[in-house]
Design an enzyme around this catalytic site. Structure first.
Site, mmCIF file in Angstrom:
data_model
loop_
_atom_site.group_PDB
_atom_site.id
_atom_site.type_symbol
_atom_site.label_atom_id
_atom_site.label_comp_id
_atom_site.label_asym_id
_atom_site.label_seq_id
_atom_site.Cartn_x
_atom_site.Cartn_y
_atom_site.Cartn_z
ATOM 1 C CG HIS A 130 -0.387 0.271 2.520
ATOM 2 N ND1 HIS A 130 -0.110 -0.715 3.431
ATOM 3 C CD2 HIS A 130 -0.015 1.432 3.123
ATOM 4 C CE1 HIS A 130 0.390 -0.187 4.525
ATOM 5 N NE2 HIS A 130 0.466 1.126 4.360
ATOM 6 C CG ASP A 166 -0.090 -4.055 2.635
ATOM 7 O OD1 ASP A 166 0.072 -3.501 1.526
ATOM 8 O OD2 ASP A 166 -0.111 -3.422 3.710
ATOM 9 C CB SER A 239 3.108 1.678 6.143
ATOM 10 O OG SER A 239 1.938 1.829 6.886
#
Length: 515
Positions: A130, A166, A239
Site C-alpha cells: 500500500h 500487502d 508502514s
C-alpha cells in the site's frame, strides 16, 4: 515493587505511622544497594533487558529507508451550477467546470510516504504494497523515490507485489548498501522486546521500542491477517518499516495501526517474518506468489450460528457457498459443512480456513475434517490456484425490496412473526424478476421484519430470500413453519437461515427464536 507495597500498606492501615513503618525498610535497602555492588546487580534488569538500544540501532538504522511516490490522479471538475443561465460564463472564468456535461477530467498530483529496508547489498528493498500502490481509483504511480538516511535519493523500480499479504519488493541501482536479514518470528514470545524503525509523518528516521503484545492477531482487513501486535509507537509513514528483535533480525514488517485518530495509541501490527520471507524470496526470484484455493464461501462460527448447529463456537468455519466444479465441490464439500481442521491444524479465529488453505501449494492434497449435520467426516481436496484479489472481490448485483408484495395476515404468518420476528411469502416469477434473481433461485421471500426481534438485529430485511432453514430447503410458508416448530420441539435456541440478497452470494445467519 517495594514502593507499591508501601502505598498499599498505608491505604490498608490508614495512618501516618503505618506509612513511616513501611517506608523505612525500603530506604534501608536502597542505601545498602548503593554501597554494595552485588546488591545493586541483584535488583538490576536481567540480561536481555538492555539499559540502552543505542549500539543495536547504530548498526541497523542505515539499512532503513524512506519511500515516497508521485502519483497522477484524475478528478472530475466541479460542475457549473449556473449552466444554462446568464451566469454560466462568469462561473467558468473563476475555474468552474463546464456546465453542459462536456467538462474533461483534470489531472492532479498526489504523494504517498512510507518506509522500507534493504534485504541485500545490491539494492533490493522490502516495503508494504500500500506504500507504492495507487492511493485512489484511477490514480497512476509515476515514480518511486528511495531516500537513504544520509539523504541520498534513488529512483526505484517495482520488482513485484503481493496484494493479499500487502508486500512489495523494490530495487535501486548502486551499492553496496547496508542490509538486514529476516529472523525467525515463530520463536517470538509475548513480552519480548522489539525495536521499530521508520519514517513517521515524514519527519525523518525515527526509532521506537516496545514489547510484543500479542501473536497471530487477526484484524479482519484481509484474508491472511496474522499479525504480531506491539505497543511500540507506530504512526503514519511507519508502514513498510522493519520490526527487529534484540538480535537485530527482522521478525516483522510494520503494516497497520488501530487508532480512532490516525495516531499511535499503542496498538500496532506487523506482518510476521515467517509469512513475509517466502513471499519476498519468490518475488526476488522473479516468480508470482501462488496460494492454495478451495473455491468456497466461508463464515465464522459465531455464538448464534454455533447454537443453531449445536457446535462449540470459535472452532471451525461454516461453508456458505461451494463453487461449482471447484476443488471443494470435487471433494464432496457441501453448503452448511463446518470445516474444523485443515491438514491436522485446527481452524480458529486466529488460524482461519483461508490462511491454512492458502499455505498449501496448488496441486497438493488438503485433508479436511468436516462436521455435517452433527456427524464428523474426512474429505480430501486437491488445492487449486487462488485467483487475484481483484477477481474475488468483483462487484455483484443489487436488490429491490419495493417489488415484494405484502401478505395478508393469517395464523401462519402471525406464528412466524412471534417466533422468528419476520413474515414470508412464496417466490413467484414476478418477484424473482423484480429482485434480479435468476431462474434457478428457490426459497421464500421476507415480506416484513419485526424491528424489535433478533432477525432485525442481524440485518434481515424485506426482500431477502430465505433459501433454507437448518440446512433444509424451503419453498413455502408451510415449510418455514414446520422447520421452526421442529426446532422448538428440539429445544433449540436458534435456527440457521441461508439468506440471499439480490444477486449477491448468499450466507448463513442464525436467528434466535422467541420463547
Amino acid at each position: 515493587m517495594r514502593y507499591a507495597y508501601a502505598i498499599t500498606g498505608a491505604l490498608l492501615l490508614g495512618g501516618a505511622a503505618a506509612t513511616l513503618a513501611t517506608q523505612a525498610p525500603a530506604t534501608a535497602d536502597a542505601q545498602t544497594a548503593q554501597n554494595d555492588p552485588q546488591a545493586m546487580s541483584a535488583i538490576a534488569p536481567r540480561a536481555g533487558a538492555p539499559m540502552s538500544f543505542a549500539d543495536l540501532v547504530a548498526r541497523l538504522q542505515p539499512a532503513v529507508v524512506n519511500i515516497s511516490t508521485k502519483q497522477s490522479v484524475k478528478v472530475q471538475p466541479q460542475q457549473n451550477p449556473f449552466a444554462g443561465t446568464p451566469f454560466q460564463d462568469f462561473f467558468n472564468q473563476f475555474g468552474g467546470g463546464g456546465g453542459q456535461g462536456d467538462a474533461q477530467p483534470q489531472t492532479r498530483q498526489a504523494q504517498s510516504l512510507g518506509s522500507g529496508f534493504f534485504v541485500s547489498a545490491d539494492g533490493y528493498i522490502v516495503t508494504n504494497n500500500h506504500v507504492v500502490a495507487p492511493g485512489a481509483r484511477g490514480a497512476t504511480v509515476e515514480s518511486i523515490t528511495v531516500t537513504l538516511p544520509d539523504r541520498k535519493e534513488y529512483k526505484a523500480r517495482l520488482i513485484g507485489r503481493d496484494v493479499a499479504s500487502d508486500l512489495a519488493l523494490l530495487k535501486i541501482d548502486g551499492g553496496p548498501f547496508p542490509f538486514v536479514r529476516f529472523g525467525d518470528s515463530t520463536k517470538a514470545r509475548v513480552g519480548d522486546w522489539i525495536i521499530a524503525i521508520g519514517n513517521p509523518f515524514g519527519i525523518g528516521s525515527t526509532v521506537t521500542a516496545g514489547i510484543i503484545s500479542a501473536l497471530h492477531r487477526a484484524t479482519g482487513l484481509g484474508p491472511y491477517d496474522r499479525f504480531i501486535q506491539t505497543d511500540a509507537s507506530i504512526n503514519q509513514g511507519n508502514s513498510g518499516g522493519p520490526m527487529f528483535d534484540l538480535r537485530g533480525e527482522v521478525i516483522g514488517i510494520n503494516s497497520q495501526i488501530l487508532s480512532p485518530s490516525g495516531g499511535n495509541i499503542g496498538i500496532g501490527f506487523a506482518i510476521p517474518a515467517e509469512q513475509a520471507k517466502p513471499i519476498i524470496d519468490t518475488l526476488m526470484a522473479g516468480g508470482t506468489v501462488k496460494r492454495g484455493y478451495l473455491g468456497v464461501g466461508i463464515q465464522p462460527l459465531t455464538e448464534d450460528i454455533a447454537a443453531a448447529l449445536n457446535l462449540p463456537k470459535n472452532r471451525g468455519e461454516l461453508i456458505s457457498r461451494v463453487e461449482p466444479a471447484g476443488p471443494a465441490d470435487k471433494a464432496g464439500v457441501k453448503q452448511g459443512d463446518v470445516v474444523v481442521r485443515v491438514n491436522g491444524q485446527d481452524v480458529t479465529p486466529d488460524q482461519t480456513l483461508t490462511y491454512l488453505v492458502g499455505a498449501v501449494k496448488p496441486g497438493q492434497p488438503i485433508k479436511l475434517d468436516v462436521v455435517r449435520d452433527g456427524r464428523p467426516l474426512v474429505l480430501t481436496a486437491t488445492a487449486g490456484t487462488r485467483p487475484s484479489e481483484e477477481a474475488l472481490s468483483a462487484a455483484v448485483g443489487q436488490d429491490d425490496d419495493n417489488a415484494v408484495p405484502d401478505r395478508g395476515d393469517n395464523q401462519t404468518d402471525q406464528a412466524m412473526t412471534n417466533t422468528l420476528g419476520l413474515t414470508v411469502t412464496e417466490l413467484t416469477a414476478q418477484i424473482r424478476n423484480a429482485l434480479g434473481l435468476d431462474s434457478t433461485a428457490r426459497g421464500v421471500v421476507i415480506t416484513s421484519v419485526d424491528g424489535a426481534g433478533d432477525a432485525a438485529q442481524k440485518g434481515l430485511r424485506r426482500g431477502d430470500l430465505i433459501v433454507s432453514i437448518n440446512r433444509q430447503p424451503v419453498n413455502t410458508v408451510e415449510d418455514v413453519a414446520r422447520l421452526v416448530n421442529e426446532a422448538k420441539a428440539q429445544n433449540r435456541d436458534a435456527v440457521l437461515l441461508f439468506i440471499q440478497r439480490g444477486r449477491q452470494p448468499g450466507g448463513f445467519i442464525a436467528v434466535r427464536l422467541k420463547k
